[in-house]
Motif scaffolding. Structure first.
Motif, mmCIF file in Angstrom:
data_model
loop_
_atom_site.group_PDB
_atom_site.id
_atom_site.type_symbol
_atom_site.label_atom_id
_atom_site.label_comp_id
_atom_site.label_asym_id
_atom_site.label_seq_id
_atom_site.Cartn_x
_atom_site.Cartn_y
_atom_site.Cartn_z
ATOM 1 N N ILE A 196 0.841 -1.192 0.000
ATOM 2 C CA ILE A 196 0.000 0.000 0.000
ATOM 3 C C ILE A 196 0.877 1.243 0.000
ATOM 4 N N GLY A 197 0.635 2.136 -0.960
ATOM 5 C CA GLY A 197 1.352 3.400 -1.023
ATOM 6 C C GLY A 197 0.401 4.564 -0.822
ATOM 7 N N LEU A 198 0.814 5.549 -0.051
ATOM 8 C CA LEU A 198 0.024 6.749 0.187
ATOM 9 C C LEU A 198 0.594 7.883 -0.659
ATOM 10 N N VAL A 199 -0.274 8.559 -1.408
ATOM 11 C CA VAL A 199 0.179 9.572 -2.366
ATOM 12 C C VAL A 199 -0.635 10.853 -2.194
ATOM 13 N N THR A 200 0.050 11.980 -1.985
ATOM 14 C CA THR A 200 -0.664 13.242 -1.867
ATOM 15 C C THR A 200 0.106 14.382 -2.510
ATOM 16 N N SER A 201 -0.631 15.313 -3.110
ATOM 17 C CA SER A 201 -0.036 16.533 -3.641
ATOM 18 C C SER A 201 0.160 17.567 -2.548
ATOM 19 N N GLY A 202 -0.303 17.244 -1.333
ATOM 20 C CA GLY A 202 -0.166 18.162 -0.219
ATOM 21 C C GLY A 202 1.260 18.229 0.291
ATOM 22 N N LEU A 203 1.655 19.394 0.778
ATOM 23 C CA LEU A 203 2.963 19.532 1.407
ATOM 24 C C LEU A 203 3.004 18.713 2.696
ATOM 25 N N TYR A 204 4.183 18.269 3.066
ATOM 26 C CA TYR A 204 4.330 17.387 4.229
ATOM 27 C C TYR A 204 3.720 17.996 5.486
ATOM 28 N N GLU A 205 3.956 19.283 5.701
ATOM 29 C CA GLU A 205 3.519 19.907 6.948
ATOM 30 C C GLU A 205 2.004 19.961 7.085
ATOM 31 N N LYS A 206 1.277 19.871 5.972
ATOM 32 C CA LYS A 206 -0.178 19.831 6.057
ATOM 33 C C LYS A 206 -0.714 18.420 5.910
ATOM 34 N N ALA A 207 -0.013 17.569 5.174
ATOM 35 C CA ALA A 207 -0.514 16.226 4.901
ATOM 36 C C ALA A 207 -0.300 15.256 6.058
ATOM 37 N N TRP A 208 0.880 15.309 6.676
ATOM 38 C CA TRP A 208 1.167 14.271 7.670
ATOM 39 C C TRP A 208 0.304 14.393 8.933
ATOM 40 N N PRO A 209 0.006 15.590 9.438
ATOM 41 C CA PRO A 209 -0.911 15.668 10.575
ATOM 42 C C PRO A 209 -2.289 15.079 10.272
ATOM 43 N N GLU A 210 -2.713 15.163 9.007
ATOM 44 C CA GLU A 210 -4.007 14.581 8.621
ATOM 45 C C GLU A 210 -4.020 13.079 8.833
ATOM 46 N N ILE A 211 -3.019 12.399 8.265
ATOM 47 C CA ILE A 211 -3.021 10.949 8.338
ATOM 48 C C ILE A 211 -2.729 10.478 9.757
ATOM 49 N N PHE A 226 2.663 1.386 8.992
ATOM 50 C CA PHE A 226 1.598 0.685 8.277
ATOM 51 C C PHE A 226 1.797 0.734 6.768
ATOM 52 N N TYR A 227 2.008 1.929 6.215
ATOM 53 C CA TYR A 227 2.161 2.058 4.770
ATOM 54 C C TYR A 227 3.526 1.552 4.323
ATOM 55 N N ASP A 228 3.546 0.915 3.152
ATOM 56 C CA ASP A 228 4.808 0.422 2.606
ATOM 57 C C ASP A 228 5.632 1.546 1.993
ATOM 58 N N ALA A 229 4.964 2.613 1.596
ATOM 59 C CA ALA A 229 5.646 3.808 1.094
ATOM 60 C C ALA A 229 4.663 4.968 1.128
ATOM 61 N N SER A 230 5.177 6.154 1.422
ATOM 62 C CA SER A 230 4.345 7.359 1.445
ATOM 63 C C SER A 230 5.096 8.477 0.743
ATOM 64 N N ILE A 231 4.361 9.310 0.013
ATOM 65 C CA ILE A 231 5.004 10.425 -0.665
ATOM 66 C C ILE A 231 4.101 11.651 -0.609
ATOM 67 N N THR A 232 4.702 12.811 -0.387
ATOM 68 C CA THR A 232 3.989 14.083 -0.377
ATOM 69 C C THR A 232 4.650 15.020 -1.379
ATOM 70 N N ALA A 233 4.137 16.238 -1.467
ATOM 71 C CA ALA A 233 4.767 17.233 -2.345
ATOM 72 C C ALA A 233 5.976 17.876 -1.683
ATOM 73 N N GLY A 234 6.400 17.338 -0.549
ATOM 74 C CA GLY A 234 7.628 17.803 0.080
ATOM 75 C C GLY A 234 7.460 19.042 0.941
ATOM 76 N N PHE A 235 8.490 19.885 0.929
ATOM 77 C CA PHE A 235 8.534 21.059 1.792
ATOM 78 C C PHE A 235 8.574 22.336 0.956
ATOM 79 N N PRO A 236 7.858 23.372 1.375
ATOM 80 C CA PRO A 236 7.734 24.578 0.560
ATOM 81 C C PRO A 236 9.034 25.362 0.442
ATOM 82 N N LEU A 237 9.226 25.935 -0.727
ATOM 83 C CA LEU A 237 10.363 26.827 -0.952
ATOM 84 C C LEU A 237 10.044 28.185 -0.349
#
Length: 327
Positions: A196-211, A226-237
């Motif tokens: 199971i992979g978790l995929v979001t276009s959200g930045l890490y600082e907003k996405a990870w508190p959600e999950i 739990f997840y085998d891999a997770s990816i976000t849009a990273g950290f804002p410039l």
């Protein structure tokens, strides 16, 4: 009623929700020239499909000035299922209303009008894409004299304040609610040995508190375990900090889904038909399709409003329905 075929996507009627074009919006392709049979845009006009006799390429537009062309691969769901890639906002967690609210407050701040409200017609353009894409849309429509940089400052100001309020137990009620049936669905996949992979276009600082919030509510432990891999849009410039790539390459571009599958889960491209992606947004549906994976749309998001439902290999209203397809 007439029908037309888009190679590697499907056969569609005139009322499917797509928009037929004579030319690609960048002027590079025109129907009837250089082998182009048809040009079709999604209902929200974010992606255009240029069809030739035996192949199709996709043109992903960009409000930020960096569009891109991608090949559209032949896709066919095959068993055994090796992995499921899942979107976060709206699919795993019901949080889209919260983030649209943040976009609305940001636009209100730009306008100096605390009573400002987004319109129903705005919904396909303020969810599913990157923060910068959402903000650029609102600037273009409501306050063209304002800059994206000013909008991003307001956005992060509102985000940090509201996320802190949530962490302190005083935040917006019902901001992050696990989607109905998500726990049973995830545990069923685990029991079958499916990655199971978790995929979001959200930045890490907003996405990870959600999950984290959702897993706490569901009593499912640490999502990183739990997840085998997770990816976000990273950290804002931002000035004073080091950002990561994410604002110009998220959904509907294929890279988040492609990277979590190939790099995060170690699944080679030739096995892509044994992987499915699940999305509730039009941008996400396009992203999965362009990454080369079978696509399952789930109701509750903006797939129908964005005119991307024809891109779904399957469309379901519940996780129970999806599980029956995957069994």
């Amino acid at each position: 009623m007439s029908f037309y075929n888009i190679p590697n996507i499907g056969c569609f009627d005139e009322d499917c929700g797509f928009i037929k074009l004579d030319k690609c919006s960048d002027g590079q392709f025109e129907v009837g020239k250089d082998g182009v049979v048809s040009i079709t845009a999604t209902g929200d006009k974010k992606v255009e499909f240029i069809a030739f006799k035996d192949r199709t390429i996709a043109y992903v537009k960009s409000a930020m000035g960096y569009p891109a062309y991608y090949p559209v691969h032949e896709i066919k769901f095959e068993k055994p299922l090796k992995a499921v890639l899942m979107d976060l906002d709206g699919t795993s967690v019901r949080s889209e209303e919260f983030w649209i609210w943040i976009i609305q407050m940001t636009t209100a701040s730009l306008l100096g009008n605390p009573d400002f409200e987004l319109e129903e017609a705005d919904m396909p353009y303020v969810s599913g894409h990157s923060v910068s894409e959402h903000l650029k849309y609102c600037i273009n429509k409501y306050c063209p004299d304002k800059s994206l940089e000013e909008a991003r400052n307001y956005y992060f100001e509102h985000t940090h304040r509201e996320m802190n309020e949530i962490l302190e137990g005083r935040g917006k009620e019902g901001a992050f609610v696990p989607s109905p049936g998500i726990k049973e669905f995830l545990l069923a996949l685990k029991a079958k040995g499916v990655k199971i992979g978790l995929v979001t276009s959200g930045l890490y600082e907003k996405a990870w508190p959600e999950i984290m919030s959702a897993f706490k509510t569901l009593d499912m432990g640490d999502p990183k375990e739990f997840y085998d891999a997770s990816i976000t849009a990273g950290f804002p410039l931002r000035k004073g900090s080091v950002g990561t790539l994410g604002e110009l390459s998220p959904k509907p571009h294929p890279w988040l889904y492609a990277e979590v599958a190939r790099v995060g889960l170690g699944i080679p491209f030739e096995d892509r038909n044994h992987v499915v992606g699940i999305e509730d947004s039009g941008a996400g549906v396009c992203s999965i399709k362009l990454a080369g994976f079978p696509t399952i749309g789930i109701g509750g998001g903006n797939i129908e409003k964005s005119g991307t439902k024809p891109l779904c290999d399957y469309y379901c209203e519940t996780f129970d329905e999806i599980l029956k397809i995957l069994e």
